[in-house]
Design a protein around this motif. Structure first.
Motif, PDB file in Angstrom:
ATOM      1  N   SER A   1      37.923  33.845  42.056  1.00 29.30           N
ATOM      2  CA  SER A   1      38.548  33.600  40.754  1.00 29.30           C
ATOM      3  C   SER A   1      37.479  33.607  39.672  1.00 29.30           C
ATOM      4  O   SER A   1      37.561  34.365  38.706  1.00 29.30           O
ATOM      5  CB  SER A   1      39.284  32.253  40.757  1.00 29.30           C
ATOM      6  OG  SER A   1      39.765  31.944  39.473  1.00 29.30           O
TER       7      SER A   1
ATOM      8  N   LYS B   1      39.238  36.104  51.313  1.00 34.34           N
ATOM      9  CA  LYS B   1      39.509  35.352  50.088  1.00 34.34           C
ATOM     10  C   LYS B   1      39.218  36.236  48.884  1.00 34.34           C
ATOM     11  O   LYS B   1      38.574  37.284  48.997  1.00 34.34           O
ATOM     12  CB  LYS B   1      38.640  34.088  50.011  1.00 34.34           C
ATOM     13  CG  LYS B   1      38.673  33.205  51.252  1.00 34.34           C
ATOM     14  CD  LYS B   1      39.984  32.463  51.388  1.00 34.34           C
ATOM     15  CE  LYS B   1      39.920  31.523  52.591  1.00 34.34           C
ATOM     16  NZ  LYS B   1      41.202  30.828  52.802  1.00 34.34           N
TER      17      LYS B   1
ATOM     18  N   LYS C   1      40.777  32.147  44.469  1.00 34.63           N
ATOM     19  CA  LYS C   1      42.208  32.285  44.220  1.00 34.63           C
ATOM     20  C   LYS C   1      42.978  31.872  45.478  1.00 34.63           C
ATOM     21  O   LYS C   1      42.574  32.205  46.598  1.00 34.63           O
ATOM     22  CB  LYS C   1      42.563  33.739  43.886  1.00 34.63           C
ATOM     23  CG  LYS C   1      41.982  34.242  42.570  1.00 34.63           C
ATOM     24  CD  LYS C   1      42.380  35.693  42.336  1.00 34.63           C
ATOM     25  CE  LYS C   1      41.779  36.207  41.026  1.00 34.63           C
ATOM     26  NZ  LYS C   1      42.106  37.632  40.796  1.00 34.63           N
ATOM     27  N   GLY C   2      44.076  31.155  45.306  1.00 33.33           N
ATOM     28  CA  GLY C   2      44.894  30.755  46.457  1.00 33.33           C
ATOM     29  C   GLY C   2      44.241  29.669  47.276  1.00 33.33           C
ATOM     30  O   GLY C   2      43.540  28.801  46.747  1.00 33.33           O
ATOM     31  N   ASP C   3      44.447  29.726  48.610  1.00 32.75           N
ATOM     32  CA  ASP C   3      43.917  28.690  49.502  1.00 32.75           C
ATOM     33  C   ASP C   3      42.394  28.708  49.524  1.00 32.75           C
ATOM     34  O   ASP C   3      41.768  29.776  49.590  1.00 32.75           O
ATOM     35  CB  ASP C   3      44.450  28.890  50.925  1.00 32.75           C
ATOM     36  CG  ASP C   3      45.943  28.644  51.021  1.00 32.75           C
ATOM     37  OD1 ASP C   3      46.472  27.909  50.163  1.00 32.75           O
ATOM     38  OD2 ASP C   3      46.577  29.207  51.931  1.00 32.75           O
TER      39      ASP C   3
END
Length: 312
Positions: A289, A286, A235-237
């Motif tokens: 996902s 982190k 998820k995200g960066d």
């Protein structure tokens, strides 16, 4: 074998382009030559075309040693180069007619074969149009028509789908399969694993001027069946390079490949792997996902053998 290479070397100044390469290609096959930029694919194709000479080793095509006997088989070979070999200010018909003339075709025979080539690549309705008005995909298709207009027995395709849209790519791949069904032997170089996986009878993987593995797709994939693949989407960066490499510290992890939204992990099936991977993700600040197991493919074969992807 319709093409044989034994212990072939080629060097450009300090760069060893081919390093004792051995290769055999069976008549009637679509034979894929796969590897990253600089692996030696285009060098080998250029040697087959006698555009350059190799430094050492033996090469025969249709039982004729090259380059010394190239004139005996030239008319039986077709070349579709990576760089477009067409003239922008000429029409499609004029381009094909010009290349047909280089193979000694004259009069009605040349006209018939030019028209046949236009129809084959789907450009008959644009035969009178100047090439500078064509899209990239149309130019690629015309490039193929120029290379096959004399109806050769062996056709070399050097990355013919680079930089074109999916529809044009599919048309070109379908055309190659059709040529093969008509009896042509095809030698096909590409960066795209999905292309080779879909059309090639046999594949040779080249790296640093050597054949490092070869066989059918199924045979090559069996090289990595003792390994398992895990894809971790974030998820995200995504991870940076240094973060991704910390996963190599996990027991059982053999290689890590950084992708757009996550990482591909090759491992040996350690029972505690999943728990350790999740812990490592958290240590990198982190969030996971998705995590999914993947079936090995040609790119995984290359990664396992060389430690880098085919597009590096």
């Amino acid at each position: 074998m319709i093409i044989k290479c034994q212990n072939v070397y080629k060097k450009y100044k300090e760069i060893q382009a081919l390093d004792g390469l051995d290769l055999s290609i069976k008549k009637g096959d679509i034979h894929g030559l796969l590897g990253p930029n600089g692996a030696g694919k285009s060098t080998l194709i250029n040697i087959f075309a006698s555009l350059i000479n190799h430094d050492q080793g033996d090469i025969s095509i249709m039982e004729q040693s090259i380059p010394s006997n190239f004139h005996k088989i030239k008319g039986k070979l077709g070349f579709v180069p990576q760089d477009l070999a067409i003239y922008e200010d000429l029409t499609a018909y004029e381009n094909i007619s010009f290349f047909a003339s280089l193979y000694g075709l004259r009069g009605k025979e040349r006209k018939d074969k030019v028209n046949k080539a236009l129809e084959f690549v789907g450009l008959k309705d644009r035969q009178k149009s100047q090439v500078k008005t064509f899209s990239g995909g149309m130019k690629r298709r015309l490039n193929i028509a120029c290379g096959i207009c004399h109806e050769p027995e062996i056709i070399f395709f050097d990355e013919p789908t680079v930089g074109i849209d999916p529809q044009s790519r599919n048309h070109i791949l379908e055309s190659i399969v059709k040529l093969n069904k008509q009896g042509n032997t095809i030698i096909y170089t590409t960066h795209y694993m999905e292309e080779a996986q879909s059309i090639c009878d046999k594949i040779s993987i080249i790296d640093y001027g050597k054949i490092i593995a070869e066989g059918t797709v199924n045979k090559l994939v069996k090289l990595v069946t003792k390994h398992e693949l895990l894809y971790v989407k974030i998820k995200g960066d995504n991870f940076n390079y240094n973060e991704s490499k910390t996963f190599l510290e996990i027991d059982g992890v053999e290689s890590v490949n950084l992708e757009e939204e996550g990482i591909n992990i090759t491992h040996n099936g350690n029972s505690e792997l999943l728990e350790n991977v999740i812990s490592k993700v958290k240590a990198c600040n982190k969030q996971v996902s998705t995590i999914e197991s993947r079936i090995p493919n040609l790119e995984d074969v290359f990664l396992t053998l060389t430690g880098r992807t085919l597009r590096d």
